[in-house]
Design a protein around this motif. Structure first.
Motif, PDB file in Angstrom:
ATOM      1  N   PRO A 157      46.431  29.964  40.685  1.00  0.00           N
ATOM      2  CA  PRO A 157      46.195  28.656  40.079  1.00  0.00           C
ATOM      3  C   PRO A 157      44.908  28.634  39.255  1.00  0.00           C
ATOM      4  O   PRO A 157      43.928  29.271  39.609  1.00  0.00           O
ATOM      5  N   ILE A 158      44.957  27.928  38.156  1.00  0.00           N
ATOM      6  CA  ILE A 158      43.747  27.575  37.397  1.00  0.00           C
ATOM      7  C   ILE A 158      43.550  26.089  37.626  1.00  0.00           C
ATOM      8  O   ILE A 158      44.479  25.300  37.466  1.00  0.00           O
ATOM      9  N   ARG A 159      42.304  25.727  38.012  1.00  0.00           N
ATOM     10  CA  ARG A 159      42.060  24.368  38.461  1.00  0.00           C
ATOM     11  C   ARG A 159      40.905  23.708  37.723  1.00  0.00           C
ATOM     12  O   ARG A 159      40.139  24.359  37.034  1.00  0.00           O
ATOM     13  N   LYS A 160      40.802  22.420  37.929  1.00  0.00           N
ATOM     14  CA  LYS A 160      39.653  21.650  37.466  1.00  0.00           C
ATOM     15  C   LYS A 160      38.456  22.007  38.342  1.00  0.00           C
ATOM     16  O   LYS A 160      38.621  22.502  39.451  1.00  0.00           O
ATOM     17  N   PRO A 161      37.237  21.745  37.887  1.00  0.00           N
ATOM     18  CA  PRO A 161      36.036  22.120  38.651  1.00  0.00           C
ATOM     19  C   PRO A 161      36.007  21.523  40.062  1.00  0.00           C
ATOM     20  O   PRO A 161      36.432  20.393  40.288  1.00  0.00           O
ATOM     21  N   GLY A 162      35.507  22.355  40.995  1.00  0.00           N
ATOM     22  CA  GLY A 162      35.293  21.898  42.353  1.00  0.00           C
ATOM     23  C   GLY A 162      36.506  21.948  43.260  1.00  0.00           C
ATOM     24  O   GLY A 162      36.437  21.483  44.400  1.00  0.00           O
ATOM     25  N   ASP A 180      35.998  19.872  28.504  1.00  0.00           N
ATOM     26  CA  ASP A 180      36.568  19.983  29.836  1.00  0.00           C
ATOM     27  C   ASP A 180      36.268  21.387  30.339  1.00  0.00           C
ATOM     28  O   ASP A 180      35.838  22.254  29.575  1.00  0.00           O
ATOM     29  N   ILE A 181      36.505  21.614  31.610  1.00  0.00           N
ATOM     30  CA  ILE A 181      36.231  22.909  32.227  1.00  0.00           C
ATOM     31  C   ILE A 181      37.421  23.313  33.082  1.00  0.00           C
ATOM     32  O   ILE A 181      37.999  22.478  33.796  1.00  0.00           O
ATOM     33  N   LEU A 182      37.771  24.580  33.021  1.00  0.00           N
ATOM     34  CA  LEU A 182      38.773  25.169  33.908  1.00  0.00           C
ATOM     35  C   LEU A 182      38.105  26.236  34.752  1.00  0.00           C
ATOM     36  O   LEU A 182      37.145  26.868  34.309  1.00  0.00           O
ATOM     37  N   GLU A 183      38.635  26.441  35.965  1.00  0.00           N
ATOM     38  CA  GLU A 183      38.086  27.452  36.859  1.00  0.00           C
ATOM     39  C   GLU A 183      39.195  28.291  37.480  1.00  0.00           C
ATOM     40  O   GLU A 183      40.312  27.816  37.685  1.00  0.00           O
TER      41      GLU A 183
END
Length: 174
Positions: free
Chosen positions: A77-82, A100-103
């Protein structure tokens, strides 16, 4: 199978002027859902080898995991921060009005792994372009981008030059 007929178009959601493509109706139809997953998996099998499937939050999880299962490969999975519990790599990207940021977990992709990104929708292309860069930052090779729906009129494909892109359903106008 006509997958477009299985997708509900909800006008003025999430805000006025938007025609939201609701895939819950397709997901609720076992034959249509199986056909979509099988078609994406078959597209990827023709490439001659994918090591891992990546799905952006959240509907990429819904489509990516059964595709990974069908191919007998893992899912990341690639997720939103945190949202991820271990050490992550981040990628910040521009949106129309801000950033925006992906993690992704730092150890989720091994250098040289062949990666396919599976998601529900290609709109402006910003999220999947950022996801691709994030995978490449970890040393993965993005071999294909697979979508259930593409909104052709938003020209998201233009941001994805150099990537193999495939979409099962196309909308040429809102």
């Amino acid at each position: 199978m006509n997958l477009q007929s299985k997708i509900r178009n909800v006008q003025n959601f999430p805000k006025p002027g938007i025609g939201f493509k609701d895939i819950t109706t397709l997901l609720g139809d076992g034959d249509a859902f199986k056909f979509a997953v099988d078609t994406i998996a078959n597209n990827l099998e023709r490439l001659g080898g994918v090591d891992i499937i990546v799905g952006p939050e959240a509907r990429g999880f819904i489509l990516g995991t059964p595709v990974a299962y069908k191919l007998g490969v893992g899912f990341v999975p690639i997720r939103k921060p945190g949202k991820l519990p271990s050490e992550v790599e981040s990628y910040e990207y521009s949106l129309e009005y801000g950033t925006d940021i992906l993690e992704i977990h730092k150890d989720a992709i091994a250098p040289g792994q062949k990666v396919a990104i599976v998601d529900d929708l290609l709109a402006t292309g910003g999220t999947v372009a950022a996801a691709s860069k994030l995978i490449e930052k970890l040393g993965g090779e993005v071999v294909s981008l697979q979508f259930l729906i593409e909104l052709d009129f938003l020209k998201g494909r233009d941001k994805l030059n150099g990537y193999e892109v495939n979409s099962l359903v196309h909308y040429s106008a809102e």
